[in-house]
Design an enzyme around this catalytic site. Structure first.
Site, short mmCIF file in Angstrom:
data_model
loop_
_atom_site.label_atom_id
_atom_site.label_comp_id
_atom_site.label_asym_id
_atom_site.label_seq_id
_atom_site.Cartn_x
_atom_site.Cartn_y
_atom_site.Cartn_z
N GLY A 236 0.82 -1.21 0.00
CA GLY A 236 0.00 0.00 0.00
C GLY A 236 0.86 1.26 0.00
N ARG B 145 7.35 1.93 1.15
CA ARG B 145 7.71 0.52 1.38
C ARG B 145 8.08 -0.15 0.07
NH1 ARG B 145 3.36 -1.93 5.44
NH2 ARG B 145 3.93 -0.78 7.30
N ARG C 13 2.22 11.11 -8.90
CA ARG C 13 1.55 11.31 -7.60
C ARG C 13 2.33 10.71 -6.43
NH1 ARG C 13 -4.52 12.22 -7.82
NH2 ARG C 13 -4.87 12.80 -9.97
N ARG D 270 -0.33 -8.76 -3.25
CA ARG D 270 -0.36 -7.67 -2.27
C ARG D 270 0.50 -8.05 -1.08
NH1 ARG D 270 -1.97 -3.82 1.02
NH2 ARG D 270 -3.12 -4.30 2.91
N SER E 152 -0.21 -4.68 5.55
CA SER E 152 -0.48 -4.94 6.96
C SER E 152 -1.97 -5.15 7.18
CB SER E 152 0.03 -3.77 7.82
OG SER E 152 -0.63 -2.59 7.44
N1 HPA Z 1 -8.28 -1.84 9.84
C1 HPA Z 1 -8.22 -1.68 8.52
N2 HPA Z 1 -7.08 -1.80 7.86
C2 HPA Z 1 -5.97 -2.10 8.55
C3 HPA Z 1 -5.99 -2.26 9.93
C4 HPA Z 1 -7.21 -2.14 10.60
O1 HPA Z 1 -7.29 -2.29 11.82
N3 HPA Z 1 -4.71 -2.54 10.33
C5 HPA Z 1 -3.95 -2.52 9.22
N4 HPA Z 1 -4.70 -2.27 8.14
#
Ligand code: HPA
Length: 235
Positions: free
Chosen positions: A21, A25, A44, A88, A91
């Site tokens: 995302g 990173r 962008r 993907r 996190s």
């Molecule tokens: N919510 C939505 N997206 C996320 C979260 C979360 O708690 N943690 C990492 N990405």
């Protein structure tokens, strides 16, 4: 020809694309894991690099946060640049007690309330799912590394600041492992265009215990996830 959102020329993007995302990173992962990474997009500030990993060409391209943003980049990567394998790396928040912060989740399916594809599916409850070959290879790579790994369903939310605690409770009760904001639309687009897709996620926070990964720990755990994704792509 570059697209509205990607400044690369056709041929600058590899058939295998890793999709974090966060664009920074993408830079870190390319500089850490790829040989001879070259910057191929910065429109962008959405950084993308192409290099090689064990002799295989790979692009690492940021997607931004949320399915609406990911959809723009993945549509262009597939339709204009010929991306075939899209993984993907990101996190997620854990939704089960058995899942701990720093663990890896490999998403077999991604439930949603809504995706950018809703206009196409309308009343159809399409079930976005991972490519099985990639899933199997990623699980094997994670096990070989000794990474604590969970395989199952996740939830792709439209909002980070969720005003529906009842939804978290329902999904926890239905065995959903974690929540993020992009995988379901990646799986939809891969299905539509006949491409391979997977989401490999690191647990950065826990919705049940409120625990969160300290910023300095994120890099190391993120590294495990990048290696699992690369090994799966070229297994
Ligand atoms: N919510 C939505 N997206 C996320 C979260 C979360 O708690 N943690 C990492 N990405």
């Amino acid at each position: 020809m570059p697209t509205p959102h990607i400044g690369a020329n056709p041929g600058d993007i590899a058939e295998t694309v890793l999709l974090p995302g966060d664009p920074r990173r993408a830079k870190w992962a390319a500089e850490t894991f790829l040989d001879s990474p070259v910057l191929v997009n910065e429109v962008r500030g959405m950084l993308a690099y192409t290099g090689t990993w064990q002799g295989n060409r790979v692009t690492i391209h940021g997607t931004g946060m949320g399915m609406a943003s990911l959809s723009i980049y993945v549509n262009e990567l597939i339709s204009e640049y010929g991306a075939q394998t899209l993984i993907r790396i990101g996190s997620c928040g854990a939704m089960q007690k058995t899942v701990k912060v720093r663990d890896v989740i490999i998403a077999m399916t991604a439930s949603t309330l809504s995706t950018p594809s809703r206009g196409i599916f309308r009343e159809l409850n399409f079930a976005p799912c991972a490519d099985y070959g990639l899933l199997e290879a990623a699980v094997a790579a994670a096990r070989a590394k000794g990474t604590d790994t969970h395989v199952g369903g996740i939830y792709s939310s439209d909002v980070f600041y969720d005003e529906r605690p009842d939804l978290t409770e329902i999904m926890t009760r239905h065995g959903i492992l974690g929540v993020e904001m992009e995988a379901a639309e990646l799986y939809n687009l891969a299905a539509r265009h006949g491409r391979r897709a997977l989401a490999v996620l690191t647990v950065s926070d826990h919705l049940l215990t409120q625990e969160a990964l300290p910023a300095q720990d994120r890099e190391r755990t993120f590294g495990d996830m990048v290696e699992i994704a690369l090994q799966a792509a070229f297994a």
